[in-house]
Design a protein around this motif. Structure first.
Motif, PDB file in Angstrom:
ATOM      1  N   HIS B  27     -34.518 -38.671  -9.714  1.00 28.71           N
ATOM      2  CA  HIS B  27     -33.504 -39.552 -10.139  1.00 28.71           C
ATOM      3  C   HIS B  27     -33.166 -40.043  -8.720  1.00 28.71           C
ATOM      4  CE1 HIS B  27     -30.419 -36.560 -11.857  1.00 28.71           C
ATOM      5  NE2 HIS B  27     -31.610 -36.572 -12.914  1.00 28.71           N
ATOM      6  N   GLY B  28     -35.018 -40.599  -8.544  1.00 24.82           N
ATOM      7  CA  GLY B  28     -34.712 -41.704  -7.253  1.00 24.82           C
ATOM      8  C   GLY B  28     -35.198 -41.197  -6.152  1.00 24.82           C
ATOM      9  N   LYS B  29     -34.345 -41.992  -5.224  1.00 24.30           N
ATOM     10  CA  LYS B  29     -35.827 -41.781  -3.325  1.00 24.30           C
ATOM     11  C   LYS B  29     -33.892 -40.722  -3.468  1.00 24.30           C
ATOM     12  CE  LYS B  29     -38.491 -44.194  -0.716  1.00 24.30           C
ATOM     13  NZ  LYS B  29     -38.535 -44.822   0.439  1.00 24.30           N
ATOM     14  N   LEU B  30     -34.307 -39.345  -2.626  1.00 24.21           N
ATOM     15  CA  LEU B  30     -33.361 -38.302  -1.939  1.00 24.21           C
ATOM     16  C   LEU B  30     -33.479 -38.080  -0.681  1.00 24.21           C
ATOM     17  CD1 LEU B  30     -31.947 -36.770  -5.022  1.00 24.21           C
ATOM     18  CD2 LEU B  30     -30.558 -38.551  -4.127  1.00 24.21           C
ATOM     19  N   LYS B  31     -32.085 -37.808  -0.511  1.00 26.26           N
ATOM     20  CA  LYS B  31     -32.429 -37.920   1.037  1.00 26.26           C
ATOM     21  C   LYS B  31     -31.674 -36.831   1.279  1.00 26.26           C
ATOM     22  CE  LYS B  31     -32.771 -42.096   3.980  1.00 26.26           C
ATOM     23  NZ  LYS B  31     -32.405 -42.469   5.277  1.00 26.26           N
ATOM     24  N   ASP B  34     -28.076 -36.676   1.297  1.00 26.84           N
ATOM     25  CA  ASP B  34     -27.373 -36.995   0.327  1.00 26.84           C
ATOM     26  C   ASP B  34     -26.728 -35.922  -0.438  1.00 26.84           C
ATOM     27  OD1 ASP B  34     -28.042 -39.677   0.144  1.00 26.84           O
ATOM     28  OD2 ASP B  34     -30.015 -39.550  -0.587  1.00 26.84           O
ATOM     29  N   PHE B  35     -27.093 -34.769  -0.448  1.00 25.37           N
ATOM     30  CA  PHE B  35     -25.881 -33.832  -0.394  1.00 25.37           C
ATOM     31  C   PHE B  35     -24.689 -33.389   0.403  1.00 25.37           C
ATOM     32  CE2 PHE B  35     -30.364 -33.677  -3.055  1.00 25.37           C
ATOM     33  CZ  PHE B  35     -29.627 -33.786  -3.886  1.00 25.37           C
ATOM     34  N   LYS B  36     -25.150 -33.980   1.465  1.00 22.98           N
ATOM     35  CA  LYS B  36     -23.858 -33.369   3.140  1.00 22.98           C
ATOM     36  C   LYS B  36     -22.690 -33.341   1.884  1.00 22.98           C
ATOM     37  CE  LYS B  36     -24.191 -34.279   7.262  1.00 22.98           C
ATOM     38  NZ  LYS B  36     -24.928 -35.570   8.326  1.00 22.98           N
ATOM     39  N   PRO B 103     -32.484 -33.021 -10.112  1.00 22.62           N
ATOM     40  CA  PRO B 103     -33.401 -34.091  -9.511  1.00 22.62           C
ATOM     41  C   PRO B 103     -34.974 -32.830  -9.242  1.00 22.62           C
ATOM     42  CG  PRO B 103     -31.547 -34.228  -7.649  1.00 22.62           C
ATOM     43  CD  PRO B 103     -31.240 -33.690  -9.246  1.00 22.62           C
TER      44      PRO B 103
END
Lengths: 74, 217
Positions: B27-31, B34-36, B103
């Motif tokens: 689903h693309g670049k994730l950090k 991002d889930f905070k 993802p």
């Protein structure tokens, strides 16, 4: 990229995010997620990509669509 | 193998901040950031296009709506490439009709796997074992599960743990063995003699003794 394809055009999710910003003006990521129904983590990631592509700009902790972004969804 | 055995490995532990990552996913670049604000179930699997993992992915996809209802996101990981993940997810959908909605990290560099202690050389030097990290909305690791390569995970247990943790957080209680939502919960034991005396007389509590009392929420 979740919101921009390799040709630099917005994906369906990207279009939803850009339309939400166009229609609602300055928005938080949370507001975009709520408006579009796209998961917040995807919105955050997509906004990051769209800032890089200059389709979106950050104003303090909120997001705004740029002229370039508006042209892409017209 | 020797290299792994002699190198001290720092593993994440319960109650600690989950290690940050910046990863390429389906689903693309994730950090991690991002889930905070959401809970996250981060899980690893040994390899794409393998039988046990395929059954697990179908099962994870099936519980995903139930996780979302609880404010939980799902994120898979293996050391396979992005193309392999995409091809596998498409294959699963084509053959079984189940769409993989979450993802999957393509951790070719093993950066994330090593940060989370997902490679256990005694099981495999090249693949990740079946790990589950339950991370809360403040990005603190709340549960770690490790399963061997040969054993598929129990999705109901993952849901049960999420329910137990969220119930504990919301009500300041603990949950007994085999607890399920709706069952009685454990009231924290008092830590004074006076508290112990009061506890056994407390109406509405079901007490075995002062240190083991349950109540209905």
């Amino acid at each position: 990229m979740p919101c921009i394809n390799p040709e630099g055009k917005p994906t369906e999710t990207g279009k939803k995010v850009l339309q939400a910003l166009r229609d609602n003006g300055l928005c938080s990521a949370e507001k975009v997620a709520e408006t579009t129904g796209v998961a917040l983590f995807r919105v955050r990631s997509g906004l990051r990509d769209m800032i890089e592509a200059e389709l979106v700009e950050m104003v303090e902790d909120k997001y705004n669509i740029t002229e370039k972004g508006i042209k892409l969804i017209e | 193998m020797e290299e792994y055995q002699t190198k001290p490995v720092s593993l994440p532990r319960l109650g600690e901040k989950a290690p940050d990552f910046d990863a390429l996913t389906t689903h693309g670049k994730l950090k991690l950031d991002d889930f905070k604000g959401s809970w996250l179930v981060l899980f690893s699997h040994p390899a794409d296009f393998t039988p046990v993992c395929t059954t697990e992915f179908i099962a994870f996809a099936e519980i995903y709506p139930n996780l979302q209802k609880r404010g939980v996101e799902l994120l898979g990981l293996s050391v396979d490439s992005l193309s392999s993940h995409i091809a596998w997810a498409r294959n699963v959908e084509e053959k079984t009709g189940v769409k993989i909605p979450f993802p999957i990290i393509a951790d070719l560099s093993k950066e994330v796997s090593l940060a989370y202690g997902m490679v256990h050389p005694g099981q495999s030097k090249t693949e990740t074992v079946r790990c589950v990290f339950i991370i809360d909305d403040k990005q603190i690791i709340r549960t770690i599960l490790y399963y061997p390569l040969s054993t598929g995970r129990n999705m109901q247990e993952i849901l049960r743990i999420v329910d137990a943790l969220q119930t504990t957080d919301a009500n300041g209680v603990a949950t007994p063995a085999n607890w399920n939502p709706g069952d009685k919960v454990i009231v924290p034991a008092p830590n004074t003699q006076e508290g112990a005396e009061e506890r056994v007389k407390q109406p509405g509590y079901e007490c075995v003794d002062w240190y083991l009392c349950k109540k209905q929420l």
